[in-house]
Design an enzyme around this catalytic site. Structure first.
Site, PDB file in Angstrom:
ATOM      1  N   SER A 127      -9.680   2.747  -7.846  1.00 13.90           N
ATOM      2  CA  SER A 127      -9.611   1.283  -7.861  1.00 13.90           C
ATOM      3  C   SER A 127      -9.066   0.742  -6.547  1.00 13.90           C
ATOM      4  CB  SER A 127      -8.676   0.873  -9.000  1.00 13.90           C
ATOM      5  OG  SER A 127      -8.234  -0.448  -8.819  1.00 13.90           O
ATOM      6  N   TYR A 152      -0.908   1.017 -13.350  1.00 17.41           N
ATOM      7  CA  TYR A 152      -2.369   1.231 -13.330  1.00 17.41           C
ATOM      8  C   TYR A 152      -2.777   1.810 -11.977  1.00 17.41           C
ATOM      9  CZ  TYR A 152      -7.321   0.117 -12.831  1.00 17.41           C
ATOM     10  OH  TYR A 152      -8.674   0.194 -12.590  1.00 17.41           O
TER      11      TYR A 152
END
Ligand SMILES: NC(=O)c1ccc[n+]([C@@H]2O[C@H](COP(=O)([O-])OP(=O)(O)OC[C@H]3O[C@@H](n4cnc5c(N)ncnc54)[C@H](O)[C@@H]3O)[C@@H](O)[C@H]2O)c1
Length: 335
Positions: A127, A152
């Protein structure tokens, strides 16, 4: 090819599975169809896949070690695209353990399955959030990313590190793809485009964080899928020029690669909202709010390596992509 795709009830995974099936690949699709967001949307995505020949649905949790061992043993996939994960930056502040189970334990099980079953190539979702506190723009895979700002982001960075050890120890070719804010039809209900479109159409106010000054390198789903397929077909190889004296983070002596997949064209959130207003034909009522914990003010991808290695750069203009999303949303939800 027989390809294991995880996260096939999800936004990116379902689009990718369609694309692979359409070109004649066999797809083994794994998803636990959890209720992080609207399960009916996940079931509707799966229903469209089940209509196509070559798709096998496996409803299992990637964090279930025994289930993953059996899956790899029974289906012997040639290549794997691992997209199943607990996504979302903000939710990682409320429920960090979900990220440990899905993103760390789950990733480990996929690595072990690839190792023991001689998978030719593992492509997995990282990501843009791994860039964390980095400020040099555009973000480059050749820079270090050691300052994540959410769990995350840390889980995605951890995946890249775990993948490197398997590429090194077991010669498993791995490619990590750092996706930059993906949007488009069948998109995720927890993301800005979905939330804004829903509320604007319903005449409800929208919360606009960082007073609309966030910049995001919004990337259209079809462009992401094209990038995934091209990297899947281009098996990661060792970099003969790699040197431990000046270790380049994006490659290795082992068959290990990292790429950014972004549109290389950041758009300010306030402009993004204007386009939604144009496409819905309705004016937004905005609650301007400060930045949220874990958020970063801007993302902007350097995609030179993707262009050099697979001859491709995402190119769908945001006006066109948002238009397609709004059309899909209105049709699907009958608004
Ligand atoms: N959409 C984006 O903008 C974006 C940006 C960067 C990275 N990513 C990454 O891309 C991948 C796909 O994202 P998406 O937007 O399609 O998200 P998504 O939530 O729509 O899809 C993920 C799917 O994985 C499934 N899943 C989650 N945990 C699981 C588990 N433990 N076992 C089995 N299945 C599980 C979910 O049910 C879901 O269907 C994720 O890894 C995400 O972190 C997405």
């Amino acid at each position: 090819m027989r390809i294991l795709v995880t996260g096939t009830a999800g936004f990116i995974g379902s689009h990718l599975a369609h694309r692979l099936l359409d070109r004649g690949d066999e797809v083994i699709g794994v998803d636990n169809v959890n209720d992080y967001y609207d399960v009916r949307l996940k079931e509707a995505r799966l229903a469209r896949l089940l209509d196509k020949p070559g798709f096998t649905e496996i409803r299992k949790d990637v964090a279930d070690r025994n289930a993953m061992e059996a899956l790899f043993r029974d289906y012997q996939p040639e290549r794997v695209v691992h997209l199943a994960a607990q996504a979302g930056v903000r939710y990682s502040i409320q429920n960090p353990n979900a990220y440990v189970d899905a993103n760390l334990v789950g990733f480990m099980n996929i690595l072990e399955g690839c190792r023991h079953n001689k998978v030719e190539h593992l492509v997995y979702a990282s990501s843009s959030s791994v860039y964390g506190a980095n400020e040099t723009m555009p973000f480059s895979v050749h820079d270090n990313v050691d300052h994540p700002l959410s769990l995350y982001a840390a889980s995605k960075k951890a995946n890249e590190l775990m993948a490197h050890t398997y590429s090194h120890l077991y010669n498993l070719p791995t490619t990590g793809l750092r996706f930059f804010t993906v949007y488009g039809p069948w998109g995720r209900p927890d993301m800005a485009l979905f939330i804004f479109t829903k509320k604007i159409l319903a005449g409800e106010p929208i919360d606009v964080f960082n007073h609309g000054h966030h910049k995001r390198d919004f990337t259209y789903i079809d462009d992401i899928v094209e990038g995934v397929v091209r990297t899947l077909d281009n098996v990661a190889e060792p970099n003969a020029d790699w040197s431990g004296d000046q270790p380049d983070p994006s490659s290795s002596k082992a068959p290990y690669r990292l790429y950014n997949i972004g549109s290389n064209n950041p758009v300010e959130l306030s402009r993004f909202i204007e386009i939604i207003e144009e496409r819905t034909g309705k004016k937004a009522e905005k609650n301007l709010l400060p930045m949220q914990p874990g958020d970063v003010p801007a993302t902007y991808a350097n995609v030179d390596d993707l262009i050099n290695d697979v001859g491709y750069k995402p190119a769908t203009p945001v006006e066109e992509g948002i238009g397609r999303f709004v059309d899909w949303y209105r049709g699907f939800y009958q608004v």
